[in-house]
Write an enzyme that holds these catalytic residues in place. Structure first.
Site, PDB file in Angstrom:
ATOM      1  N   ASP A  30       0.812  -1.221   0.000  1.00  0.00           N
ATOM      2  CA  ASP A  30       0.000   0.000   0.000  1.00  0.00           C
ATOM      3  C   ASP A  30       0.843   1.268   0.000  1.00  0.00           C
ATOM      4  O   ASP A  30       0.627   2.180  -0.800  1.00  0.00           O
ATOM      5  CB  ASP A  30      -1.004  -0.022   1.153  1.00  0.00           C
ATOM      6  N   ASP A 258      -4.691   4.272  -2.537  1.00  0.00           N
ATOM      7  CA  ASP A 258      -3.256   4.578  -2.544  1.00  0.00           C
ATOM      8  C   ASP A 258      -2.924   5.643  -3.580  1.00  0.00           C
ATOM      9  O   ASP A 258      -2.136   6.559  -3.323  1.00  0.00           O
ATOM     10  CB  ASP A 258      -2.436   3.322  -2.845  1.00  0.00           C
TER      11      ASP A 258
END
Length: 302
Positions: A30, A258
């Site tokens: 992430d 993200d």
């Protein structure tokens, strides 16, 4: 402000199925996804680095090579003789994805085990970005060290940005997750949660409840993502909501949050304009989810 963006977390080996039944190896995570997109969005005079821990084996070196090849600075990465990197495998059944993980002995779990090394990595940063997964993989004692190091870095002038990215399976229990995430948010200039996570794991009834809870914890600004619905931004300058442009032709929502974070932060760090930052984040995420995979070269309009 220092023109240095540093993401902190775990980059893993990804084994993804291919059309011929074999698997292709890549790298993902992430905070890595956000760093990768931030490098593409930020001006060239900004450096983008990644701090984690890896082994000294071949796959760790390949991971570092991938990061360097993406323009991401790896100078501060902590190398450990006795560890390697984590791995996950994507499994497909009837079009649905599931994941199998091998990360219990990941070197990244040791990223805060050496306080001097951690302080050195954080020194001179303009913005430090981390997530709830960064916290979840650490032993409890190292979480204390990590948060104290962030507090010290902020005291030296760094801004701190945090996506809670709530993943209860990585934590000892849900209570510990909620307590640690709340404590971390209180150290941050920007907290960037996704409302579906907050609703599921904190029981928030609306994005405004999430905003109020994180502001009460001490966050400087809260930016709540909510899929196609309004993005809520709140802080010292008041509260605003922004409606993202509709996205059609969605293929894969991997890394939506993200990439939004990267687009938002890159614009905010350079212009300070909240509306422009939300727009930049939403446009980037919209392009990412119209393609397959987490890392997509999609900065130009389709």
């Amino acid at each position: 402000m220092s023109l240095k963006f540093l993401a902190v977390g775990e980059c893993m080996v990804e084994m993804a199925p291919t059309a011929d039944g074999t698997y292709a190896m890549g790298f993902a995570g992430d905070t890595l996804n956000t760093a990768w997109y931030a490098r593409k969005c930020l001006p060239a005079n900004w450096s983008v680095g990644y701090y984690t821990a890896v082994g000294r084996d071949q796959v760790s070196e390949e991971m570092l090579g991938f990061l360097k090849g993406s323009g991401i600075d790896t100078a501060s990465v902590h190398k450990r003789d006795e560890r390697t990197v984590g791995l996950y495998m994507i499994q497909l059944k009837d079009g649905e994805r599931s994941f199998a993980y091998w990360r219990s002995h990941s070197a990244a779990r040791c990223l805060a085990s050496d306080r001097a090394h951690l302080d050195s990595a954080l020194a001179g940063t303009g913005l430090v970005y981390f997530s709830g997964i960064t916290l979840a993989i650490l032993p409890a004692a190292d979480r204390v060290v990590f948060l104290d190091a962030l507090r010290a870095a902020r005291g030296r002038g760094a801004r701190i940005a945090f996506d809670p990215n709530l993943r209860p399976r990585l934590w000892e229990n849900a209570e510990t997750m909620r307590a640690c995430v709340t404590q971390a948010a209180g150290l941050c200039d920007l907290v960037m949660p996704s409302f579906d996570d907050e609703m599921t794991h904190f029981g928030d009834s609306t994005p405004e409840v999430s905003v109020d809870r994180y502001l009460a914890a001490g966050a400087g600004m809260v930016v709540v993502k909510n899929g196609p619905a309004d993005v809520i931004c709140a802080g010292r300058e008041g509260r605003q909501s922004f409606q993202p442009e509709p996205v059609t032709g969605i293929v894969d929502t991997t890394a939506a949050g993200d990439s939004f974070n990267a687009g938002f932060l890159a614009e905010y760090l350079t212009s300070g304009d909240i509306a422009a930052s939300v727009g930049a984040g939403a446009r980037l995420a919209g392009r990412v989810i119209c393609n397959r995979g987490a890392l997509v070269d999609c900065l130009e309009p389709a």
